[in-house]
Motif scaffolding. Structure first.
Motif, mmCIF file in Angstrom:
data_model
loop_
_atom_site.group_PDB
_atom_site.id
_atom_site.type_symbol
_atom_site.label_atom_id
_atom_site.label_comp_id
_atom_site.label_asym_id
_atom_site.label_seq_id
_atom_site.Cartn_x
_atom_site.Cartn_y
_atom_site.Cartn_z
ATOM 1 N N GLY A 97 -22.237 -13.771 -3.757
ATOM 2 C CA GLY A 97 -22.194 -14.054 -5.174
ATOM 3 C C GLY A 97 -21.648 -15.405 -5.581
ATOM 4 O O GLY A 97 -21.992 -15.939 -6.625
ATOM 5 N N LYS A 98 -20.809 -15.998 -4.747
ATOM 6 C CA LYS A 98 -20.126 -17.229 -5.159
ATOM 7 C C LYS A 98 -20.906 -18.470 -4.756
ATOM 8 O O LYS A 98 -21.486 -18.547 -3.681
ATOM 9 C CB LYS A 98 -18.733 -17.286 -4.537
ATOM 10 C CG LYS A 98 -17.741 -16.361 -5.202
ATOM 11 C CD LYS A 98 -16.316 -16.787 -4.897
ATOM 12 C CE LYS A 98 -15.342 -16.013 -5.766
ATOM 13 N NZ LYS A 98 -13.958 -16.496 -5.594
ATOM 14 N N LEU A 99 -20.887 -19.432 -5.651
ATOM 15 C CA LEU A 99 -21.520 -20.723 -5.411
ATOM 16 C C LEU A 99 -20.523 -21.804 -5.810
ATOM 17 O O LEU A 99 -20.030 -21.807 -6.931
ATOM 18 C CB LEU A 99 -22.802 -20.830 -6.232
ATOM 19 C CG LEU A 99 -23.799 -21.916 -5.863
ATOM 20 C CD1 LEU A 99 -24.303 -21.723 -4.441
ATOM 21 C CD2 LEU A 99 -24.970 -21.887 -6.836
ATOM 22 N N TYR B 35 -21.418 -20.726 -15.568
ATOM 23 C CA TYR B 35 -20.648 -21.876 -15.109
ATOM 24 C C TYR B 35 -20.168 -22.662 -16.325
ATOM 25 O O TYR B 35 -20.793 -22.646 -17.375
ATOM 26 C CB TYR B 35 -21.516 -22.814 -14.247
ATOM 27 C CG TYR B 35 -22.120 -22.141 -13.046
ATOM 28 C CD1 TYR B 35 -23.331 -21.468 -13.149
ATOM 29 C CD2 TYR B 35 -21.484 -22.177 -11.812
ATOM 30 C CE1 TYR B 35 -23.887 -20.839 -12.047
ATOM 31 C CE2 TYR B 35 -22.037 -21.549 -10.705
ATOM 32 C CZ TYR B 35 -23.239 -20.884 -10.844
ATOM 33 O OH TYR B 35 -23.792 -20.254 -9.752
ATOM 34 N N GLN B 45 -17.784 -21.935 -11.340
ATOM 35 C CA GLN B 45 -18.331 -20.614 -11.611
ATOM 36 C C GLN B 45 -17.316 -19.747 -12.341
ATOM 37 O O GLN B 45 -16.162 -19.638 -11.925
ATOM 38 C CB GLN B 45 -18.756 -19.955 -10.303
ATOM 39 C CG GLN B 45 -19.613 -18.732 -10.464
ATOM 40 C CD GLN B 45 -20.111 -18.210 -9.118
ATOM 41 O OE1 GLN B 45 -19.425 -18.284 -8.112
ATOM 42 N NE2 GLN B 45 -21.326 -17.693 -9.096
ATOM 43 N N TYR B 48 -20.114 -13.841 -12.131
ATOM 44 C CA TYR B 48 -21.471 -13.613 -11.663
ATOM 45 C C TYR B 48 -21.751 -12.119 -11.634
ATOM 46 O O TYR B 48 -20.829 -11.294 -11.669
ATOM 47 C CB TYR B 48 -21.729 -14.260 -10.296
ATOM 48 C CG TYR B 48 -20.879 -13.732 -9.159
ATOM 49 C CD1 TYR B 48 -19.645 -14.323 -8.864
ATOM 50 C CD2 TYR B 48 -21.313 -12.677 -8.363
ATOM 51 C CE1 TYR B 48 -18.869 -13.862 -7.820
ATOM 52 C CE2 TYR B 48 -20.537 -12.209 -7.311
ATOM 53 C CZ TYR B 48 -19.318 -12.810 -7.040
ATOM 54 O OH TYR B 48 -18.549 -12.357 -6.003
ATOM 55 N N LYS B 57 -15.672 -11.844 -10.513
ATOM 56 C CA LYS B 57 -15.079 -13.099 -10.944
ATOM 57 C C LYS B 57 -15.523 -14.257 -10.060
ATOM 58 O O LYS B 57 -15.656 -14.122 -8.844
ATOM 59 C CB LYS B 57 -13.549 -12.996 -10.886
ATOM 60 C CG LYS B 57 -12.969 -11.973 -11.844
ATOM 61 C CD LYS B 57 -11.456 -11.878 -11.685
ATOM 62 C CE LYS B 57 -10.876 -10.836 -12.631
ATOM 63 N NZ LYS B 57 -9.417 -10.694 -12.454
ATOM 64 N N GLY B 58 -15.710 -15.399 -10.710
ATOM 65 C CA GLY B 58 -15.915 -16.634 -9.982
ATOM 66 C C GLY B 58 -14.587 -17.344 -9.812
ATOM 67 O O GLY B 58 -13.546 -16.701 -9.645
ATOM 68 N N ASP B 59 -14.601 -18.651 -9.897
ATOM 69 C CA ASP B 59 -13.374 -19.420 -9.672
ATOM 70 C C ASP B 59 -12.502 -19.587 -10.911
ATOM 71 O O ASP B 59 -11.300 -19.797 -10.797
ATOM 72 C CB ASP B 59 -13.731 -20.812 -9.127
ATOM 73 C CG ASP B 59 -14.203 -20.742 -7.699
ATOM 74 O OD1 ASP B 59 -15.068 -21.550 -7.311
ATOM 75 O OD2 ASP B 59 -13.711 -19.870 -6.951
#
Lengths: 111, 113
Positions: A97-99, B35, B45, B48, B57-59
């Protein structure tokens, strides 16, 4: 994303010359890498990708090289044209899932 | 035409006033993502979604919420916007996961005053 040592925020080339944009990725477990092009006022657009089981992949006028030993990715654009002027981002994926994106390099093409 | 559509394109709001940025894709993609893009920081990010009812969770998820009730839509919710959320936001979708080609929307420029 791009490291301080390899990342050039801006690259200026003459029309017709070849361009090379570099990127150092952060995670040795990354297994998928992508280059995106972003023109002013638009969203990023996919250019080319490469998986970690490959060293090189070619598209139309573009080539991506992957060096896993030094965690380095490059995008080569042949016969650079004015329409290639944009910001170029590399991105890496190691989790489905992470980019993670690099900071981007602005390519300026001089006529 | 295959596309990712975000609305609104531009938004100016005040601190604390809840807002939603919508994102819709017509490609039957399973994966969608949000994003934010800030000068000098590239794209980061936020959240997602691997599929309907699956989000993660992204970053930089703090201050944001998302939902994925249906495949085509992935709204971004700011319950109490703050000035540090002033940014350019992009929604993206791909067939399956971040390891496939992503298609981006045109962006939403948000200003929180």
């Amino acid at each position: 994303g791009e490291s301080v040592g390899l990342h050039l925020p801006t690259l200026s080339v003459q029309e017709g010359d070849n361009s090379i944009i570099n990127c150092a990725y952060s995670n040795s477990a990354s297994d998928y890498f992508i280059w995106y092009k972003q023109e002013s006022g638009k969203g990023p657009q996919f250019i080319i990708d490469i998986r970690s089981n490959m060293d090189k992949r070619q598209g139309q006028r573009v080539t991506v090289l992957l060096n896993k030993t030094v965690k380095h990715l490059s995008l080569q654009i042949a016969a650079t044209q004015p329409g290639d002027s944009a910001v170029y981002f590399c991105a890496e994926n190691w989790h489905t899932g992470k980019l993670i994106f690099g900071q981007g390099t602005t390519l300026q093409v001089k006529p | 035409e295959a596309q990712v559509t975000q609305n609104p394109r531009y938004l100016i709001t005040v601190t604390g006033k809840k807002l939603t940025v919508t994102c819709s894709q017509n490609m039957n993609h399973e994966y969608m993502s949000w994003y934010r893009q800030d000068p000098g920081l590239g794209l980061r990010q936020i959240y997602y979604s691997m599929n309907v009812e699956v989000t993660d969770k992204g970053d930089v998820p703090e201050g944001y919420k998302v939902s994925r009730k249906e495949k085509r839509n992935f709204p971004l919710i700011l319950e109490s916007p703050s000035p540090n959320q002033t940014s350019l936001y992009f929604c993206a979708s791909s067939l399956e996961g971040a390891h496939t080609e992503a298609f981006f929307g045109q962006g939403t420029r948000l200003t929180v005053v």
